[in-house]
Design a protein around this motif. Structure first.
Motif, short mmCIF file in Angstrom:
data_model
loop_
_atom_site.label_atom_id
_atom_site.label_comp_id
_atom_site.label_asym_id
_atom_site.label_seq_id
_atom_site.Cartn_x
_atom_site.Cartn_y
_atom_site.Cartn_z
N ILE A 177 -9.85 -0.38 -10.84
CA ILE A 177 -8.72 0.21 -11.55
C ILE A 177 -8.87 1.73 -11.60
O ILE A 177 -9.91 2.25 -11.99
N ILE A 178 -7.82 2.41 -11.19
CA ILE A 178 -7.81 3.87 -11.24
C ILE A 178 -7.17 4.35 -12.54
O ILE A 178 -7.73 5.17 -13.26
N VAL A 214 -2.62 1.22 -11.48
CA VAL A 214 -2.93 1.73 -10.15
C VAL A 214 -4.34 1.26 -9.79
O VAL A 214 -5.28 1.49 -10.55
N ILE A 215 -4.45 0.57 -8.62
CA ILE A 215 -5.75 0.01 -8.26
C ILE A 215 -6.10 0.38 -6.83
O ILE A 215 -5.24 0.76 -6.02
N GLU A 216 -7.39 0.29 -6.55
CA GLU A 216 -7.90 0.34 -5.18
C GLU A 216 -8.45 -1.03 -4.83
O GLU A 216 -9.11 -1.68 -5.64
N VAL A 256 -3.32 3.19 -2.18
CA VAL A 256 -3.54 2.45 -3.41
C VAL A 256 -2.39 1.46 -3.62
O VAL A 256 -1.40 1.46 -2.89
N TYR A 257 -2.53 0.64 -4.65
CA TYR A 257 -1.52 -0.37 -4.96
C TYR A 257 -1.10 -0.23 -6.42
O TYR A 257 -1.94 0.03 -7.29
N ILE A 258 0.19 -0.45 -6.65
CA ILE A 258 0.73 -0.43 -8.02
C ILE A 258 1.11 -1.86 -8.36
O ILE A 258 2.05 -2.42 -7.79
N LEU A 259 0.37 -2.46 -9.29
CA LEU A 259 0.60 -3.84 -9.68
C LEU A 259 1.07 -3.92 -11.13
O LEU A 259 0.67 -3.10 -11.96
N PRO A 260 1.90 -4.92 -11.45
CA PRO A 260 2.22 -5.15 -12.87
C PRO A 260 0.94 -5.49 -13.64
O PRO A 260 0.01 -6.09 -13.12
N ASN A 261 0.92 -5.10 -14.90
CA ASN A 261 -0.27 -5.35 -15.72
C ASN A 261 -0.59 -6.84 -15.83
O ASN A 261 -1.75 -7.22 -16.03
N LYS A 301 0.85 -1.19 0.00
CA LYS A 301 0.00 0.00 0.00
C LYS A 301 0.89 1.24 0.00
O LYS A 301 1.89 1.31 0.71
N ARG A 302 0.49 2.25 -0.77
CA ARG A 302 1.30 3.46 -0.88
C ARG A 302 0.44 4.62 -1.38
O ARG A 302 -0.72 4.43 -1.78
#
Length: 364
Positions: free
Chosen positions: A326-327, A335-337, A297-302, A42-43
């Protein structure tokens, strides 16, 4: 007899069955797929938009002739596309007739001034005489008031006529309103022009604007923009050489492009002239626009995203589906919630099929 045949058949079947070897049962091997994973953290994240736009001049308009006459002088700027300076003479139309009109207007103005001075003197003398004789009930005509008012009106008309003559004379000289270039030329020396003739199109090279296209669903990422919280990185690539630019927020166009359904973010370029480039209008500029900051939020690889709104979390070596929101999607990451996803292991390997709670093996 039939009973004997049937009995003999059963005997033969029993013999063949006893002679048949037992088949070995094949063991079923369970396939457990091996997957790659990513640990979610989370960031806080500030959304940015990467855009390409083109440079246009803030001031571009046609040169329209407001007078009639022959073009006696045409600057080389109309054909060489070089930069002209402000107040530099670009074109000269024959001013002979307009110079004559100015002289005639000046003569009429001088006559009107003289007439007004004479009527004022007559009016003042009339007032003195009427006061000396103490005459009462004297009409305005005897006081010379209408004559004085008429001379004032004639003077005012003569001044306006002289001003118009001066304006028309000045309009025969076309001076540059700014530092700029000629974009298109429709004139030549010796050509006779009339009122309303378009001579050329010019644009300013000092007041340049960068137009960046924004999709309608991207506008929500931007803050309420003003000079204080607007942040943008601009770069220009010319022949492999990168130039950094500074921009000032000008506003977002309200008109939506009919084909692309986009609007334009307008940014004025503050230091473009300092680059001393030979080119200016229609250059493409790369922009990175910084928008709202999202917390938690979270940053995930596609590769982690499934069906646009799903990921699979690994719990006790089993895949558990998790819905996400998805944001913003970038080239390599999204970037997702999501709920409580912090420090959880997310699957990155695409599989042929997914079954809830299916067993997997996490690669080292």
């Amino acid at each position: 007899m039939p009973i004997i045949i049937i009995g003999f058949s059963f005997l033969l079947a029993a013999i063949f069955t006893s002679l048949k070897k037992d088949e070995k049962k094949k063991a079923v091997v369970k396939h457990i797929p091996t997957i790659k994973t990513f640990e979610a953290k989370k960031r806080n994240f500030q959304i940015y938009l990467e855009k390409d736009g083109h440079v246009v001049s803030k001031y571009e308009y046609p040169l329209i002739s407001e007078v009639h006459g022959e073009i006696l002088y045409l600057s080389d700027y109309f054909n060489n596309n070089l930069v002209f300076e402000k107040d530099e003479l670009l074109l000269q139309v024959d001013s002979s007739y307009y110079s004559i009109d100015r002289r005639n207007a000046k003569a009429l103005l001088d006559a009107a001034i003289l007439e007004n001075e004479m009527q004022r003197a007559i009016h003042e003398r009339s007032q003195i005489e009427l006061n000396d004789y103490k005459k009462e009930n004297v009409n305005d005509l005897a006081k010379k008031i209408p004559q004085l008012n008429s001379s004032k009106s004639n003077l005012d008309a003569a001044e306006a006529n002289y001003e118009r003559a001066i304006l028309n004379l000045n309009k025969t000289s076309f001076k540059a309103p700014f530092r700029g270039r000629v974009k298109s030329n429709r004139s030549s020396k010796g050509m006779v022009v009339s009122q309303g003739s378009q001579l050329a199109t010019i644009y300013s090279v000092e007041d340049l604007v960068l137009k960046l296209p924004l999709q309608l669903n991207e506008v929500r990422f931007l803050n309420i923009l003003d000079d204080n919280n607007f942040k943008i990185d601009l770069s220009l690539n010319i022949g492999g050489e990168i130039h950094s630019l500074k921009g000032k927020y000008e506003g977002v166009s309200g008109a939506v492009d009919r084909l692309t359904q986009s609007v334009f973010l307008n940014v004025s370029l503050e230091d473009f002239s300092n680059l001393e480039l030979m080119v200016d209008n229609n250059l493409f500029v790369n922009a990175k626009i910084y928008g709202k900051e999202y917390s938690g939020v979270y940053i995930l690889p596609n590769a982690a995203i499934r069906d646009n709104n799903m990921i699979h979390v690994v719990e006790n070596e089993r895949l558990v589906p998790q819905e996400i929101k998805i944001i913003k999607t970038y080239q390599d990451s999204t970037v997702i919630e999501c709920g409580n996803l912090d420090n959880q292991i997310v699957n990155l390997t695409p599989l042929e099929y997914y079954v809830n709670n299916m067993q997997v093996k996490v690669s080292d």
